[in-house]
Design a protein around this motif. Structure first.
Motif, mmCIF file in Angstrom:
data_model
loop_
_atom_site.group_PDB
_atom_site.id
_atom_site.type_symbol
_atom_site.label_atom_id
_atom_site.label_comp_id
_atom_site.label_asym_id
_atom_site.label_seq_id
_atom_site.Cartn_x
_atom_site.Cartn_y
_atom_site.Cartn_z
ATOM 1 N N THR A 2 42.633 31.650 37.249
ATOM 2 C CA THR A 2 43.779 30.988 36.676
ATOM 3 C C THR A 2 43.373 30.910 35.257
ATOM 4 O OG1 THR A 2 44.154 29.650 38.469
ATOM 5 C CG2 THR A 2 44.963 28.787 36.638
ATOM 6 N N GLU A 34 38.171 31.708 41.350
ATOM 7 C CA GLU A 34 38.035 31.028 42.823
ATOM 8 C C GLU A 34 36.783 31.161 42.969
ATOM 9 O OE1 GLU A 34 39.556 32.217 47.050
ATOM 10 O OE2 GLU A 34 40.367 33.074 45.442
ATOM 11 N N LEU A 64 43.733 42.378 36.195
ATOM 12 C CA LEU A 64 44.391 41.259 36.843
ATOM 13 C C LEU A 64 46.050 41.624 37.292
ATOM 14 C CD1 LEU A 64 43.401 38.133 34.447
ATOM 15 C CD2 LEU A 64 42.359 39.025 36.577
ATOM 16 N N ASP A 86 48.329 31.945 37.142
ATOM 17 C CA ASP A 86 47.377 32.338 38.128
ATOM 18 C C ASP A 86 47.747 34.119 38.441
ATOM 19 O OD1 ASP A 86 46.650 30.071 38.996
ATOM 20 O OD2 ASP A 86 48.372 29.879 40.276
ATOM 21 N N TYR A 87 46.363 34.747 38.554
ATOM 22 C CA TYR A 87 46.455 36.121 38.804
ATOM 23 C C TYR A 87 45.373 36.476 39.883
ATOM 24 C CZ TYR A 87 48.265 36.611 34.214
ATOM 25 O OH TYR A 87 49.226 36.471 33.029
ATOM 26 N N ASP A 88 45.736 37.652 40.484
ATOM 27 C CA ASP A 88 44.569 38.116 41.484
ATOM 28 C C ASP A 88 43.846 39.124 40.760
ATOM 29 O OD1 ASP A 88 45.673 36.870 43.923
ATOM 30 O OD2 ASP A 88 47.207 38.283 44.015
ATOM 31 N N LYS A 141 49.771 39.287 38.023
ATOM 32 C CA LYS A 141 50.228 38.317 38.261
ATOM 33 C C LYS A 141 50.515 37.740 39.658
ATOM 34 C CE LYS A 141 52.298 34.866 35.759
ATOM 35 N NZ LYS A 141 51.711 33.764 35.102
ATOM 36 N N ARG A 142 50.219 36.550 40.155
ATOM 37 C CA ARG A 142 50.552 36.192 41.484
ATOM 38 C C ARG A 142 52.041 35.910 41.299
ATOM 39 N NH1 ARG A 142 46.749 32.961 45.134
ATOM 40 N NH2 ARG A 142 45.168 34.313 45.253
ATOM 41 N N ARG A 175 41.261 34.708 43.008
ATOM 42 C CA ARG A 175 42.296 34.038 42.260
ATOM 43 C C ARG A 175 41.556 33.740 40.681
ATOM 44 N NH1 ARG A 175 46.234 29.025 43.184
ATOM 45 N NH2 ARG A 175 46.836 30.563 45.034
#
Length: 106
Positions: A73, A25, A102, A84-86, A104-105, A71
């Motif tokens: 990806t 992001e 990370l 997608d991960y935070d 997982k979203r 984010r």
């Protein structure tokens, strides 16, 4: 040539050849790194590791401006943990790489 310059050259070759790609992001270009999803790893014997979180290892120079909550990806097949991960945390390891820890979203 200094040691770090030699390592940068080696990292460049390894990441360009073997690296996974991720979109972070706020970045316009993808970042190359090494993705690891421990729950997806093949089992060899009974070796247990303390590593549980997915991580994306990048070069130190690619970590400028990154912060918790972004984010990430990861561009590998979903079957291998892509998606997608935070970004939870950045862990520099002292040798020119930074592990992006990370989650997982949903």
């Amino acid at each position: 040539m200094a040691f770090r310059e030699l390592i940068d050259d080696i990292d460049e070759a390894v990441f360009d050849t073997l690296g996974d790609s991720a979109q972070i992001e706020g970045r316009t270009e993808p970042v190359l790194g090494m993705f690891s999803a421990p729950w997806k790893q093949p089992a060899f014997g009974k070796v247990q590791t303390a590593i549980r979180e997915p991580r994306f290892e990048i070069r130190l120079k690619d970590s400028d401006g990154l912060s918790r909550g972004l984010r990430v990806t990861v561009d590998v097949p979903a079957f291998d943990g892509g998606g997608d991960y935070d970004l939870l945390q950045l862990e520099p390891n002292g040798n020119g790489l930074v592990a992006l820890i990370l989650r997982k979203r949903p």
